[in-house]
Design a protein around this motif. Structure first.
Motif, PDB file in Angstrom:
ATOM      1  N   TYR A   1      -1.775  -7.801   1.889  1.00  0.00           N
ATOM      2  CA  TYR A   1      -2.446  -6.702   1.193  1.00  0.00           C
ATOM      3  C   TYR A   1      -2.991  -5.747   2.243  1.00  0.00           C
ATOM      4  N   THR A   2      -2.587  -4.483   2.175  1.00  0.00           N
ATOM      5  CA  THR A   2      -3.040  -3.460   3.106  1.00  0.00           C
ATOM      6  C   THR A   2      -4.122  -2.623   2.452  1.00  0.00           C
ATOM      7  N   THR A   3      -5.267  -2.528   3.095  1.00  0.00           N
ATOM      8  CA  THR A   3      -6.392  -1.818   2.489  1.00  0.00           C
ATOM      9  C   THR A   3      -6.092  -0.331   2.316  1.00  0.00           C
ATOM     10  N   ASP A   4      -5.378   0.255   3.255  1.00  0.00           N
ATOM     11  CA  ASP A   4      -5.018   1.674   3.175  1.00  0.00           C
ATOM     12  C   ASP A   4      -3.889   1.831   2.162  1.00  0.00           C
ATOM     13  N   GLY A   5      -4.214   2.276   0.966  1.00  0.00           N
ATOM     14  CA  GLY A   5      -3.216   2.450  -0.082  1.00  0.00           C
ATOM     15  C   GLY A   5      -3.188   1.312  -1.074  1.00  0.00           C
ATOM     16  N   GLY A   6      -3.886   0.220  -0.780  1.00  0.00           N
ATOM     17  CA  GLY A   6      -3.928  -0.913  -1.709  1.00  0.00           C
ATOM     18  C   GLY A   6      -2.555  -1.509  -1.959  1.00  0.00           C
ATOM     19  N   MET A   7      -1.727  -1.623  -0.921  1.00  0.00           N
ATOM     20  CA  MET A   7      -0.343  -2.073  -1.079  1.00  0.00           C
ATOM     21  C   MET A   7      -0.242  -3.580  -0.932  1.00  0.00           C
ATOM     22  N   LEU A   8       0.356  -4.236  -1.918  1.00  0.00           N
ATOM     23  CA  LEU A   8       0.576  -5.677  -1.899  1.00  0.00           C
ATOM     24  C   LEU A   8       2.065  -5.948  -1.778  1.00  0.00           C
ATOM     25  N   LEU A   9       2.460  -6.635  -0.713  1.00  0.00           N
ATOM     26  CA  LEU A   9       3.869  -6.922  -0.467  1.00  0.00           C
ATOM     27  C   LEU A   9       4.094  -8.427  -0.465  1.00  0.00           C
ATOM     28  N   ASN A  10       5.194  -8.843  -1.111  1.00  0.00           N
ATOM     29  CA  ASN A  10       5.575 -10.244  -1.148  1.00  0.00           C
ATOM     30  C   ASN A  10       6.840 -10.478  -0.345  1.00  0.00           C
ATOM     31  N   GLY A  11       6.980 -11.664   0.198  1.00  0.00           N
ATOM     32  CA  GLY A  11       8.176 -12.016   0.952  1.00  0.00           C
ATOM     33  C   GLY A  11       8.385 -13.512   1.025  1.00  0.00           C
ATOM     34  N   ASP A  12       9.435 -13.900   1.722  1.00  0.00           N
ATOM     35  CA  ASP A  12       9.795 -15.296   1.962  1.00  0.00           C
ATOM     36  C   ASP A  12       9.953 -16.115   0.690  1.00  0.00           C
ATOM     37  N   PRO A  13      10.861 -15.720  -0.211  1.00  0.00           N
ATOM     38  CA  PRO A  13      11.155 -16.581  -1.358  1.00  0.00           C
ATOM     39  C   PRO A  13      11.907 -17.823  -0.871  1.00  0.00           C
ATOM     40  N   PRO A  14      12.039 -18.833  -1.708  1.00  0.00           N
ATOM     41  CA  PRO A  14      12.742 -20.050  -1.277  1.00  0.00           C
ATOM     42  C   PRO A  14      14.169 -19.780  -0.858  1.00  0.00           C
TER      43      PRO A  14
END
Length: 305
Positions: A292-305
């Motif tokens: 989660y990046t505070t600048d812009g409130g961006m939530l990124l997901n990664g590394d699925p199985p």
């Protein structure tokens, strides 16, 4: 009228509400009023029944990890869902800023046991990045973090165990028996040893991290990290997702900026992911790494199985 699974083998087929304008004096007044309302029609259907008869001895009652009833789950029909978290022994490794908020959230779940690991004292700077509000007298006593937090949350949850020790080679045996771990400790060789121990035990865990910096214009920014490791997927952990380098808490001059709101958010993201793993929340992506990046409130997901 609807079938609502309240957990503990109890299903409600109907619900009702009776709220007098002046309210109820206490919980006993409320429940006795409901009992009186229902008793008349019940006696018509089956003469002789009474809501005041006690059926079964105390030892027949199911043991609860809470010191009082969880009416929050039952009133909205989440009792059965909450039971997905039953019988779990959870370890919280490090109960500083983020770790203390993790405890605050996990203590409200019906897990069997919550083990706290931290050898540091609870001091004034901890008070400003942890839930609650200690008194000046409590801070002057400089209690161990785990003992201070156990004293608070044992008022609600019966299964909290405090281990006032630093996790290192000689104390890793204290991790035996846990079913899930939250790691909220500084980078360093101790953390590397902890991860190796948890992997050897086959224990899934979530590691949290926070990197904040003060910019030239005087504002604070950075990234929060939640990295999940399960027996089915651990390769990303050793591919750079978790840092083991640095002096961590041993370096008193190291930059370690933390603020309570971001500590709390980091803890929330970690606990939500834990509940996803246990089937409490829907999990469509099954990500094993989130930032989660505070600048812009961006939530990124990664590394699925």
């Amino acid at each position: 009228s609807a079938n609502t699974n309240l957990g503990h083998g109890l299903t409600a087929r109907h619900s009702c509400s009776n709220k007098p304008p002046e309210g109820y004096v206490d919980y006993h007044h409320k429940m006795s009023t409901y009992a009186t309302i229902l008793a008349g029609p019940a006696n018509v259907l089956q003469p002789g029944v009474s809501p005041r008869l006690i059926c079964g001895a105390d030892e027949d009652d199911e043991f609860s990890v809470f010191n009082y009833l969880d009416t929050a789950s039952s009133r909205v029909g989440l009792g059965a869902l909450a039971r997905k978290l039953d019988h779990e022994v959870v370890g919280i490794l490090g109960v500083g800023g983020t770790g203390s908020y993790i405890l605050d959230l996990v203590a409200k779940a019906p897990v069997k046991e919550i083990r706290l690991y931290d050898g540091d004292e609870f001091l004034s700077h901890n008070a400003f990045r942890a839930p609650g509000a200690p008194s000046l007298e409590e801070l002057r006593e400089a209690p161990k973090k785990v003992d201070y937090l156990k004293g608070i949350y044992s008022r609600m949850h019966r299964g909290i165990v405090a281990h006032p020790v630093q996790l290192k080679a000689e104390t890793l045996g204290l991790l035996d028996g846990i079913a899930f771990a939250f790691i909220s400790m500084d980078a360093g060789e101790e953390k590397r040893a902890v991860v190796a121990k948890l992997e050897a035990l086959g224990v899934p865990f979530i590691d949290v991290g926070m990197g904040l910096e003060l910019s030239e214009n005087g504002s604070l920014g950075g990234i929060l990290r939640v990295t999940t490791s399960t027996p089915e997927k651990r390769d990303h952990v050793h591919a750079g997702r978790i840092s083991f380098d640095g002096g961590g808490g041993q370096d008193v001059y190291a930059s370690n900026i933390q603020v309570a709101d971001l500590n709390a958010l980091n803890a929330c993201l970690a606990v939500v992911k834990w509940k996803k793993l246990r089937g409490f929340y829907r999990d469509l992506e099954n990500e094993h790494h989130s930032t989660y990046t505070t600048d812009g409130g961006m939530l990124l997901n990664g590394d699925p199985p």
